[in-house]
Motif scaffolding. Sequence first.
Motif, mmCIF file in Angstrom:
data_model
loop_
_atom_site.group_PDB
_atom_site.id
_atom_site.type_symbol
_atom_site.label_atom_id
_atom_site.label_comp_id
_atom_site.label_asym_id
_atom_site.label_seq_id
_atom_site.Cartn_x
_atom_site.Cartn_y
_atom_site.Cartn_z
ATOM 1 N N HIS A 1 0.827 -1.206 0.000
ATOM 2 C CA HIS A 1 0.000 0.000 0.000
ATOM 3 C C HIS A 1 0.862 1.257 0.000
ATOM 4 N N SER A 2 2.063 1.162 0.632
ATOM 5 C CA SER A 2 2.936 2.340 0.691
ATOM 6 C C SER A 2 3.504 2.693 -0.679
ATOM 7 N N PHE A 3 3.347 1.791 -1.668
ATOM 8 C CA PHE A 3 3.772 2.128 -3.031
ATOM 9 C C PHE A 3 2.962 3.300 -3.578
ATOM 10 N N GLY A 4 1.858 3.571 -2.949
ATOM 11 C CA GLY A 4 1.036 4.658 -3.443
ATOM 12 C C GLY A 4 -0.427 4.303 -3.253
ATOM 13 N N GLY A 5 -0.691 3.039 -3.111
ATOM 14 C CA GLY A 5 -2.058 2.603 -2.859
ATOM 15 C C GLY A 5 -2.973 2.952 -4.003
#
Lengths: 292, 490
Positions: free
Chosen positions: A286-290
């Motif tokens: 999710h921290s990739f950009g979600g």
Amino acid sequence: MADIHNKEIDQVSGVETTGHEWDGLKELNNPLPKWWLYLFYVTIVWAVIYWVLYPSWPLISSYTTGILGANQRAEAIAAYEEVIAGRSEFADKVVATPLEDIGKDQQLLQFALANGQAAFGDNCAPCHGGGGAGSEGYPNLQDDTWIWGGTLEDIHTSLQYGIRSDHDEARFGEMPAFGRDELLTGEEIDQVANFVASRVGLTAEEGVDLAAGQTLYADNCAACHGESLEGIQEVGAPSLMSANYLYGKSLADIKAQIDTPRNGVMPAWAGRLDPATIKSLTLYVHSFGGGI
Amino acid sequence: MSTDTETHQAGQAGQTETWFEAAKKIYPMATHGKFRRIKWGLLFLTLGIYYFLPFIRYDRGPDAPSQAVLVDMENRRAYFFFIEIWPQEVYYLTGLLIIAAVALFLMNAVAGRIWCGYLCPQTVWTDLFLWVERKVEGDRRERMALDKEPLSFGKVRKRITKHFFWLMIAWWTGGAWVLYFNDAPTLVWQLLTFQAPMVAYVWIAILTSTTYLLAGFMREQVCIYMCPWPRIQAALTDEKALNVTYLWDRGEPRGSLKQNRKLAEQGMPAGDCIDCYQCFQVCPTGVDIRKGMQLDCIQCGLCIDACDNVMTKIGKPTGLIGYDTDENIQRRIEGKEPVYEIVRPRTIIYAAVIVLVGAIMLFTLLNRDFADISVLHDRNPVFVELSDGSVRNGYTVRLSNKRLHSRSFMLHVEGMPPNTSVEAIGVDTSFAGRPILEVGPDTTREVRVLVTSPGWEKLPPSTPVTFRITESVMGEVVTAKDTFKAPDRP
Ligand code: SF4
Ligand code: SF4
């Protein structure tokens, strides 16, 4: 060899020679310094003590174990277990905390992200790439095109049960093979493909009946991909309005997908990875950009 | 002795020099006087600092160690009173090393090996060990006699006492060393109760043994054979540097007191040196300074004290041995007045370098940032196109807060079109679309930052951007440069 009975004394230094001679140069017989010699004896004694205390001599099928019972493998396993035990405190906390709340605890979030990153490299990177950018057929996790949803909860579900995996709760959705199974004729496929292309910014072929394509779309595709091509996540039908197509965004790619669709599989990780790791992976992905 | 005969033989065989000579034991005699007092003073000062500095406290607030001088390996910080050094700031160490080296050059330009005679740890500890030796075994004559004596109860007792005190000092030396790396009072307690980490005991053992060996047994051998400085300094020095010198023009011809008096009465030339060997006997490196400048001389000035005492006793002016320059020796031969030029280009340049480096260090220290930002651009992928055509770049941003309290920083990315959005993962608070990042006291925080530019903006493949953080209270600003990557679209 030196002639023991005929010792020669070097004129200049007054030291006995060993009798060795090279091109007229004679080797003097200077004894080793005492301290050096004693140190040498000490090393011999040390070696013997070591043989007794530690594993040292290889035998045919095993080795001498030494009376101290030293075992590096056992030490390594103990150290490993210690690390796991040290981590378990955080891991337990990750399991106990709802996904949305983990981000509120900086320390816990850092642990989860680091843990997730490691697990991603081991398990996910082979398909999705080291940075999660994916490739054709393997979704890009960095963008916002989420076929099955990009919220924490959605990602968590996908991770646990997989997509079209053999898990009972796997996400399942399959696009019919309109061409191969003769649901549509070749001409109809051309029409509907050109219609989609014309809607998403690609150039349609000349002379194709786009109005017929639109009708075909409404009849066959809209149920899954939505009236306005926006996609429906519940059935895993991707938005067709996105810049990113899983199997390529060109007229040929679209036609191929309508004719004989490919349906990728993602394995279920529940049971293979522990719950804390799956949760960590969720947060990391999710921290990739979600996305939504 | 066999060596003697061999030397003799060697000489006969045409060789004039031997390659090896067994070390002669030196029994330095006690002396008193001006230079001895300076040496005691420096000994108290330097050892006092070394042994007790770790116990000085310095209040840095609740979350920081309160030891004035501390190298905290575990948390990777070094503290020196009000200065706190982070690992990326170890270049201050480079500055200190430069200053130390140039200070050594400066001392050399002024007075040769003066560092060796007064401040070198080897000299200081050897001096202390010699003092113990004198207290236990007596002065030069008694020690020489004791060495010759057969083994007896009294001799063994003296030897044991001496080595006991030597070992105590050596042990304390090693002990003080480890106190610089941990909270001193806590560590002392841990050491006493055998709970200290193994590495502490190992270091104490290493430094105890080196101190014991070097100051107890090696002594002048370190200065003469092991230390590189005498060779380097000999190459650096010049004819204007002060060196301990025997004024041979005044001292020669030497002779016994009686003999020289008789000569003087007869109006024959008679020097002031009465050949009493006091200068040689007090010398810790066993130098007869009357033979001229020697590599072994560590410039300690003790022979000056010894000779001055003799001169006072026989009613002659002091200063037969004194600090003097090569140039003056030459001038005296020519019958000219001596000159002393401490201030000359060489010393001015050295002093200027010290001042300059010191000033640079002080300036950077006073003006250094108490916050730091480093930015790492995602490599895989370098950019992402989103469904609506916008372009997103991911960065790993690391913020350091070097203050001892928690602080907030506002993150702003400059160089991007106005509609660009900046988002920090796990950070909810923001001001005008700029994330506010809270960083705890004396720590770093890593956040993932996503910068997204709308699809309608036509961006070049690479746009230089500046990550700027602004501290909320003091307004401290720190920046880092990076780029924003975009697809090469027509
Ligand atoms: S000669 Fe004099 S100054 Fe030099 S080391 Fe000996 S006592 Fe010290
Ligand atoms: S102490 Fe002074 S008087 Fe005595 S031998 Fe040395 S130089 Fe001569």
